[in-house]
Motif scaffolding. Structure first.
Motif, mmCIF file in Angstrom:
data_model
loop_
_atom_site.group_PDB
_atom_site.id
_atom_site.type_symbol
_atom_site.label_atom_id
_atom_site.label_comp_id
_atom_site.label_asym_id
_atom_site.label_seq_id
_atom_site.Cartn_x
_atom_site.Cartn_y
_atom_site.Cartn_z
ATOM 1 N N TYR A 178 0.807 -1.219 0.000
ATOM 2 C CA TYR A 178 0.000 0.000 0.000
ATOM 3 C C TYR A 178 0.845 1.277 0.000
ATOM 4 N N ASN A 179 1.912 1.283 -0.776
ATOM 5 C CA ASN A 179 2.729 2.487 -0.909
ATOM 6 C C ASN A 179 2.160 3.347 -2.024
ATOM 7 N N GLN A 180 1.806 4.589 -1.682
ATOM 8 C CA GLN A 180 1.279 5.493 -2.693
ATOM 9 C C GLN A 180 2.400 5.856 -3.654
ATOM 10 N N THR A 181 2.082 5.830 -4.951
ATOM 11 C CA THR A 181 3.086 6.121 -5.964
ATOM 12 C C THR A 181 2.422 6.609 -7.243
ATOM 13 N N SER A 182 3.251 6.954 -8.192
ATOM 14 C CA SER A 182 2.748 7.397 -9.494
ATOM 15 C C SER A 182 2.338 6.192 -10.329
ATOM 16 N N THR A 183 1.440 6.418 -11.251
ATOM 17 C CA THR A 183 1.000 5.369 -12.167
ATOM 18 C C THR A 183 0.974 5.950 -13.582
ATOM 19 N N LEU A 184 0.788 5.095 -14.550
ATOM 20 C CA LEU A 184 0.692 5.578 -15.929
ATOM 21 C C LEU A 184 -0.486 6.530 -16.063
ATOM 22 N N GLY A 185 -0.365 7.489 -16.946
ATOM 23 C CA GLY A 185 -1.456 8.430 -17.179
ATOM 24 C C GLY A 185 -1.447 9.609 -16.233
ATOM 25 N N SER A 186 -0.314 9.938 -15.648
ATOM 26 C CA SER A 186 -0.182 11.102 -14.753
ATOM 27 C C SER A 186 -1.127 11.044 -13.574
ATOM 28 N N SER A 187 -1.268 9.863 -13.000
ATOM 29 C CA SER A 187 -2.130 9.734 -11.831
ATOM 30 C C SER A 187 -1.358 9.053 -10.705
ATOM 31 N N TYR A 188 -2.045 8.815 -9.605
ATOM 32 C CA TYR A 188 -1.438 8.183 -8.449
ATOM 33 C C TYR A 188 -2.241 6.947 -8.092
ATOM 34 N N GLY A 189 -1.555 6.020 -7.479
ATOM 35 C CA GLY A 189 -2.185 4.794 -7.022
ATOM 36 C C GLY A 189 -1.294 4.156 -5.980
ATOM 37 N N TYR A 190 -1.422 2.845 -5.833
ATOM 38 C CA TYR A 190 -0.642 2.138 -4.824
ATOM 39 C C TYR A 190 0.215 1.071 -5.493
ATOM 40 N N GLY A 191 1.372 0.837 -4.899
ATOM 41 C CA GLY A 191 2.255 -0.203 -5.355
ATOM 42 C C GLY A 191 2.569 -1.148 -4.225
ATOM 43 N N ASN A 192 2.688 -2.417 -4.562
ATOM 44 C CA ASN A 192 2.987 -3.452 -3.577
ATOM 45 C C ASN A 192 4.117 -4.324 -4.101
ATOM 46 N N GLY A 193 4.855 -4.941 -3.186
ATOM 47 C CA GLY A 193 5.859 -5.910 -3.558
ATOM 48 C C GLY A 193 7.273 -5.483 -3.230
ATOM 49 N N THR A 194 8.209 -6.392 -3.490
ATOM 50 C CA THR A 194 9.604 -6.095 -3.184
ATOM 51 C C THR A 194 10.199 -5.100 -4.172
ATOM 52 N N SER A 195 9.632 -4.978 -5.352
ATOM 53 C CA SER A 195 10.089 -3.936 -6.282
ATOM 54 C C SER A 195 9.863 -2.563 -5.683
ATOM 55 N N ILE A 196 8.719 -2.371 -5.073
ATOM 56 C CA ILE A 196 8.388 -1.099 -4.443
ATOM 57 C C ILE A 196 9.270 -0.882 -3.226
ATOM 58 N N ALA A 197 9.538 -1.938 -2.473
ATOM 59 C CA ALA A 197 10.425 -1.825 -1.304
ATOM 60 C C ALA A 197 11.846 -1.432 -1.738
ATOM 61 N N ALA A 198 12.310 -2.008 -2.815
ATOM 62 C CA ALA A 198 13.666 -1.700 -3.292
ATOM 63 C C ALA A 198 13.754 -0.267 -3.767
#
Length: 187
Positions: free
Chosen positions: A167-187
């Motif tokens: 549940y880390n807030q981050t950028s997403t495609l299309g100039s918007s924001y959303g959430y990212g999960n996983g070890t990629s986000i942790a790294a």
């Protein structure tokens, strides 16, 4: 690198999410990344399907080393059986060591259960994926908001750091924001 050299746009959204965690601008819109003043370079190694050839991963690591990067995020990887593919591990280790010798800090995701895990280990992730499993790479696992290790986070003695991976807030495609999960986000 896949596609035309000028086709660096993120097609899957994975790179955009990782980049947002790192350096989203502190502009009163959405949220700010952990290093909003950082300069990022996009080194594209996969297409819309998110799959990457080992040769493209190697090329990206060598590019980072040869072009003066300070840090390279490797939010990618897969389990590689050392008994079957020792040459792939040797090639990735050579690239990582080359970058390390040139002062590049390589940070990689430890892997997520079910993605890059050993065949037949559905839901289990007792092995850190490559390139995170390489000694000259900082392997990062994920924790839940309560600071417990995330059940999806691959683990092993190679993991040097853990960071929030849910549940880390981050950028997403299309100039918007959303959430990212996983070890990629942790790294």
């Amino acid at each position: 690198m896949p596609g035309a050299p000028d086709q660096w746009d993120d097609e899957s959204g994975h790179g955009t999410k990782v980049a947002g965690i790192i350096a989203a601008a502190n502009n009163d819109i959405g949220y700010a990344g952990v290093a909003p003043e950082a300069s990022l370079y996009a080194v594209k190694i996969s297409g819309k399907d998110g799959l990457s050839a080992t040769s493209d991963i190697l090329s990206a690591i060598y590019w980072a080393a040869d072009n003066g990067m300070d840090i390279a995020n490797l939010s990618l990887g897969m389990y590689i059986d050392p008994n079957i593919y020792p040459h792939i591990i040797a090639d990735e280790t050579a690239a990582a060591d080359y970058a390390y010798a040139r002062g590049v800090v390589l940070v990689a995701s430890s892997g997520n259960a079910g993605i890059g895990s050993k065949p037949g280990e559905s839901g289990d992730c007792a092995n850190v994926i490559y390139p995170a499993a390489i000694g000259s790479v900082i392997a990062v696992g994920a924790i839940f908001p309560d600071n417990n290790i995330a059940d999806f986070s691959c683990h092993g003695p190679e993991v040097e750091l853990v960071a929030p991976g849910l549940y880390n807030q981050t950028s997403t495609l299309g100039s918007s924001y959303g959430y990212g999960n996983g070890t990629s986000i942790a790294a």
